[in-house]
Design an enzyme around this catalytic site. Sequence first.
Site, short mmCIF file in Angstrom:
data_model
loop_
_atom_site.label_atom_id
_atom_site.label_comp_id
_atom_site.label_asym_id
_atom_site.label_seq_id
_atom_site.Cartn_x
_atom_site.Cartn_y
_atom_site.Cartn_z
N CYS A 4 0.84 -1.20 0.00
CA CYS A 4 0.00 0.00 0.00
C CYS A 4 0.88 1.25 0.00
O CYS A 4 1.73 1.43 0.88
CB CYS A 4 -0.92 0.00 1.22
SG CYS A 4 -1.81 1.53 1.43
N ASP A 30 -0.68 16.56 -1.32
CA ASP A 30 -0.90 15.71 -2.49
C ASP A 30 0.19 15.99 -3.52
O ASP A 30 0.58 17.14 -3.76
CB ASP A 30 -2.28 15.98 -3.09
CG ASP A 30 -2.73 14.87 -4.02
OD1 ASP A 30 -3.67 14.14 -3.68
OD2 ASP A 30 -2.13 14.73 -5.11
N HIS A 96 -6.21 3.18 0.21
CA HIS A 96 -6.01 3.42 1.65
C HIS A 96 -6.88 4.63 1.95
O HIS A 96 -6.69 5.71 1.35
CB HIS A 96 -4.53 3.68 1.95
CG HIS A 96 -4.21 3.91 3.40
ND1 HIS A 96 -3.28 3.15 4.11
CD2 HIS A 96 -4.68 4.82 4.28
CE1 HIS A 96 -3.20 3.58 5.35
NE2 HIS A 96 -4.04 4.61 5.49
N HIS A 98 -8.66 7.87 2.63
CA HIS A 98 -8.10 9.22 2.73
C HIS A 98 -9.17 10.27 2.49
O HIS A 98 -10.10 10.05 1.71
CB HIS A 98 -6.93 9.43 1.77
CG HIS A 98 -7.23 9.06 0.34
ND1 HIS A 98 -7.23 7.75 -0.10
CD2 HIS A 98 -7.53 9.82 -0.73
CE1 HIS A 98 -7.52 7.73 -1.39
NE2 HIS A 98 -7.72 8.97 -1.80
#
Length: 112
Positions: A4, A30, A96, A98
């Site tokens: 991951c 990001d 995952h 978020h």
Amino acid sequence: MENCLFCKIIQGQIPSTKVYEDESVLAFRDIAPQAPIHILVIPKSHYDSVRQVSNPDVLGTLMIKAAEIAQAEGLDSKGYRLVCNTGQDGGQTVDHLHIHLLGGRVMTWPPG
Ligand code: 5GP
Ligand code: ZN
């Protein structure tokens, strides 16, 4: 989770620009920002998506932290958007859980 991406970021195996960290939450910028401020807020425990979460504390903590980070980033007065893309139709690309924190420009609606 072995393969991951975000678990690797949590473990420091992949670098990130962190903006907040505590025992259960990590927030980092990001890599492909869609707004002047674009931060990902993630739980340190792995969940593929919101669909796997049954503990309301996990989601409550994420949302409250996202709001605190937004305030720290100076977004409170003008506002911001919190997004949780989920699954294929939701546009999720990293499995995952978020929350996207997007701010610094006017957001449009409906989303693409
Ligand atoms: P999703 O499309 O799953 O809702 O969001 C995944 C986000 O992770 C995307 O906005 C993408 O730009 C971001 N992302 C993907 N790989 C990396 C990375 O290695 N580092 C960082 N900081 N963000 C990433
Ligand atoms: Zn993970």
